[in-house]
Design a protein around this motif. Structure first.
Motif, PDB file in Angstrom:
ATOM      1  N   UNK A 174     -16.441 -35.901 -59.119  1.00 64.05           N
ATOM      2  CA  UNK A 174     -17.339 -37.003 -59.497  1.00 64.05           C
ATOM      3  C   UNK A 174     -18.019 -37.703 -58.314  1.00 64.05           C
ATOM      4  N   UNK A 175     -17.333 -37.860 -57.190  1.00 62.03           N
ATOM      5  CA  UNK A 175     -17.964 -38.550 -56.055  1.00 62.03           C
ATOM      6  C   UNK A 175     -18.985 -37.661 -55.350  1.00 62.03           C
ATOM      7  N   UNK A 217     -22.203 -42.761 -58.004  1.00 64.53           N
ATOM      8  CA  UNK A 217     -23.521 -42.225 -57.649  1.00 64.53           C
ATOM      9  C   UNK A 217     -24.572 -42.711 -58.646  1.00 64.53           C
ATOM     10  N   UNK A 218     -25.784 -43.068 -58.167  1.00 61.08           N
ATOM     11  CA  UNK A 218     -26.817 -43.592 -59.066  1.00 61.08           C
ATOM     12  C   UNK A 218     -27.180 -42.607 -60.179  1.00 61.08           C
ATOM     13  N   UNK A 219     -27.633 -43.167 -61.326  1.00 57.44           N
ATOM     14  CA  UNK A 219     -27.973 -42.334 -62.486  1.00 57.44           C
ATOM     15  C   UNK A 219     -29.037 -41.284 -62.156  1.00 57.44           C
ATOM     16  N   UNK A 220     -30.032 -41.690 -61.319  1.00 53.53           N
ATOM     17  CA  UNK A 220     -31.108 -40.736 -60.997  1.00 53.53           C
ATOM     18  C   UNK A 220     -30.526 -39.492 -60.320  1.00 53.53           C
ATOM     19  N   UNK A 270     -27.529 -38.263 -60.823  1.00 48.18           N
ATOM     20  CA  UNK A 270     -26.860 -37.464 -61.861  1.00 48.18           C
ATOM     21  C   UNK A 270     -27.892 -36.673 -62.663  1.00 48.18           C
ATOM     22  N   UNK A 271     -29.027 -37.322 -62.951  1.00 46.82           N
ATOM     23  CA  UNK A 271     -30.070 -36.641 -63.731  1.00 46.82           C
ATOM     24  C   UNK A 271     -30.675 -35.483 -62.938  1.00 46.82           C
ATOM     25  N   UNK A 272     -30.867 -35.697 -61.632  1.00 43.37           N
ATOM     26  CA  UNK A 272     -31.408 -34.627 -60.783  1.00 43.37           C
ATOM     27  C   UNK A 272     -30.427 -33.456 -60.725  1.00 43.37           C
ATOM     28  N   UNK A 273     -29.139 -33.758 -60.683  1.00 44.35           N
ATOM     29  CA  UNK A 273     -28.120 -32.696 -60.667  1.00 44.35           C
ATOM     30  C   UNK A 273     -28.172 -31.899 -61.970  1.00 44.35           C
ATOM     31  N   UNK A 274     -28.340 -32.604 -63.085  1.00 45.90           N
ATOM     32  CA  UNK A 274     -28.443 -31.902 -64.378  1.00 45.90           C
ATOM     33  C   UNK A 274     -29.629 -30.943 -64.365  1.00 45.90           C
ATOM     34  N   UNK A 275     -30.762 -31.391 -63.801  1.00 47.50           N
ATOM     35  CA  UNK A 275     -31.939 -30.503 -63.708  1.00 47.50           C
ATOM     36  C   UNK A 275     -31.636 -29.306 -62.802  1.00 47.50           C
TER      37      UNK A 275
END
Ligand SMILES: [Zn+2]
Length: 161
Positions: free
Chosen positions: A48-49, A137-140, A142-147
């Motif tokens: 997670x970190x 970690x900021x939401x953005x 996490x979203x970039x990682x999902x992409x």
């Protein structure tokens, strides 16, 4: 050493490369596989970190770089390059760390770790003493990682086939 063994690049001290009974990467059962090819597979480390932390794992048990078969090492460099490029574009981290240690798990694998100035260990390696408190970690990010994870399978397949 015979001429043939030199040509074949076989090493007299190369250990057997069949599955090893005590190796966690030979017998991995709960891996989060992002992509699997004939020689390599890509794993979400799920730390997670460190969102975006992935591992490129050889499918067979080989311990040293110079014991890889030619198609394995050809694909290794192509995959590392393609993953690095996609990670840089999608995540825009401060740095990408790429490491192969294998002291505890000698089965060939590569850590690919996007690093940010606010991560717990920056600028030290993630295996060193923490430098600061863990922040979420900021939401953005996490979203970039999902992409990134969505695009990785296609890029890996395109890179090696
Ligand atoms: Zn193994």
């Amino acid at each position: 050493m015979s001429i043939l063994s030199i040509l074949m690049k076989s090493e007299p001290d190369e250990p057997a490369s069949g599955p090893q009974p005590d190796c966690p990467l030979c017998a991995a059962t709960d891996e989060a596989v992002i992509w699997r090819g004939a020689f390599w597979r890509l794993i979400d480390v799920r730390q997670p970190e460190y969102p975006g932390y992935i591992r490129l794992v050889l499918n067979r048990h080989v311990t040293e770089l110079s014991w890889l078969a030619k198609p394995e090492h050809d694909q290794l460099f192509k995959l590392l390059l393609a993953i690095d490029e996609l990670m840089r574009k999608e995540l825009r981290p401060q740095k990408i760390n790429i490491a192969s240690l294998g002291n505890q798990t000698p089965h060939m694998h590569w850590h690919i770790i996007p690093r940010w100035q606010d991560d717990p260990h920056f600028p030290q390696s993630i295996w060193s003493s923490p430098q600061r408190e863990l922040i979420r970690p900021p939401d953005e990010r996490q979203q970039a990682v999902a992409r990134l994870f969505e695009k990785l399978p296609k890029i890996c397949t395109k890179t090696v086939y």
